[in-house]
Design a protein around this motif. Structure first.
Motif, PDB file in Angstrom:
ATOM      1  N   GLU A  21      59.955  24.725 -35.533  1.00 34.57           N
ATOM      2  CA  GLU A  21      60.665  25.886 -34.809  1.00 34.57           C
ATOM      3  C   GLU A  21      62.050  25.762 -34.888  1.00 34.57           C
ATOM      4  O   GLU A  21      62.981  26.748 -34.632  1.00 34.57           O
ATOM      5  CB  GLU A  21      60.286  26.267 -33.383  1.00 34.57           C
ATOM      6  N   SER A  24      65.281  26.898 -40.138  1.00 30.20           N
ATOM      7  CA  SER A  24      65.223  28.121 -40.533  1.00 30.20           C
ATOM      8  C   SER A  24      64.047  28.537 -41.685  1.00 30.20           C
ATOM      9  O   SER A  24      63.253  27.400 -42.234  1.00 30.20           O
ATOM     10  CB  SER A  24      66.575  28.684 -41.483  1.00 30.20           C
ATOM     11  N   ALA A  25      63.558  29.487 -41.751  1.00 28.44           N
ATOM     12  CA  ALA A  25      62.401  29.969 -42.987  1.00 28.44           C
ATOM     13  C   ALA A  25      62.827  29.284 -44.200  1.00 28.44           C
ATOM     14  O   ALA A  25      62.066  28.877 -44.737  1.00 28.44           O
ATOM     15  CB  ALA A  25      62.337  31.452 -42.878  1.00 28.44           C
ATOM     16  N   GLU A  26      64.199  29.407 -44.342  1.00 31.04           N
ATOM     17  CA  GLU A  26      64.739  29.072 -45.883  1.00 31.04           C
ATOM     18  C   GLU A  26      64.556  27.490 -45.827  1.00 31.04           C
ATOM     19  O   GLU A  26      64.090  26.980 -47.126  1.00 31.04           O
ATOM     20  CB  GLU A  26      66.076  29.367 -46.215  1.00 31.04           C
ATOM     21  N   LEU A  28      62.539  25.632 -44.226  1.00 24.78           N
ATOM     22  CA  LEU A  28      61.290  25.094 -44.059  1.00 24.78           C
ATOM     23  C   LEU A  28      60.634  25.527 -45.402  1.00 24.78           C
ATOM     24  O   LEU A  28      59.674  24.315 -45.885  1.00 24.78           O
ATOM     25  CB  LEU A  28      60.435  26.024 -43.176  1.00 24.78           C
ATOM     26  N   ASP A  29      60.799  26.349 -46.199  1.00 22.50           N
ATOM     27  CA  ASP A  29      60.261  26.684 -47.300  1.00 22.50           C
ATOM     28  C   ASP A  29      60.865  25.652 -48.464  1.00 22.50           C
ATOM     29  O   ASP A  29      59.918  25.108 -49.099  1.00 22.50           O
ATOM     30  CB  ASP A  29      60.734  28.176 -47.916  1.00 22.50           C
ATOM     31  N   HIS A  58      51.682  25.643 -44.615  1.00 23.65           N
ATOM     32  CA  HIS A  58      51.977  26.558 -43.344  1.00 23.65           C
ATOM     33  C   HIS A  58      50.950  26.502 -42.277  1.00 23.65           C
ATOM     34  O   HIS A  58      51.128  26.586 -41.317  1.00 23.65           O
ATOM     35  CB  HIS A  58      52.469  28.027 -43.794  1.00 23.65           C
ATOM     36  N   LYS A  62      51.120  24.931 -38.545  1.00 25.03           N
ATOM     37  CA  LYS A  62      50.646  25.609 -37.264  1.00 25.03           C
ATOM     38  C   LYS A  62      49.553  25.265 -36.701  1.00 25.03           C
ATOM     39  O   LYS A  62      49.842  25.354 -35.394  1.00 25.03           O
ATOM     40  CB  LYS A  62      50.404  27.258 -37.804  1.00 25.03           C
TER      41      LYS A  62
END
Length: 91
Positions: A21, A24-26, A28-29, A58, A62
Motif C-alpha cells: 500500500e 505507487s502503482a508505477e 509496484l509495477d 499481484h 493481495k
C-alpha cells in the motif's frame, strides 16, 4: 573521509517488508517486472506472458502469500514467500 569497511559490513541490518500500500502503482509495477525478469523466463512446457506473470504476482501479494522485501545490506529489493519471510532471523 576515512571509512572502515570491515566495521561497516559487520553491522548488518535485517531486511524489512515493504507494505504494498505504500508503493505507487508505477513503482509496484516496476518492482514486479524487475523481479520477473531477474527470475528468468523458463516456465516449463507452457510459456507464460509477462502480463500474465504480473497478474499472478499481484494476486499473490493481495493474498499475502508473498512479500516485497528491502535488504539494507545489499541495498536491493526482492520478493519472497511469506513462509521464507517468517523463517528469516529478526533483530
Amino acid at each position: 573521509m576515512n571509512i572502515d569497511y570491515d566495521q561497516q559490513n559487520s553491522e548488518s541490518k535485517p531486511p524489512v517488508a515493504i507494505p504494498v500500500e505504500q508503493l505507487s502503482a508505477e513503482v509496484l509495477d516496476a518492482v514486479i517486472e524487475s523481479f520477473i525478469l531477474r527470475e528468468g523466463t523458463d516456465y516449463g512446457v507452457m510459456e507464460i506472458s509477462l502480463d500474465k506473470k504480473k497478474e499472478q504476482i499481484h494476486r499473490q501479494l493481495k493474498k499475502n502469500e508473498i512479500r516485497i522485501v528491502y535488504d539494507f545490506n545489499t541495498e536491493s529489493v526482492t520478493m519472497m514467500t511469506d513462509l521464507a519471510w517468517k523463517k528469516l532471523p529478526k533483530s
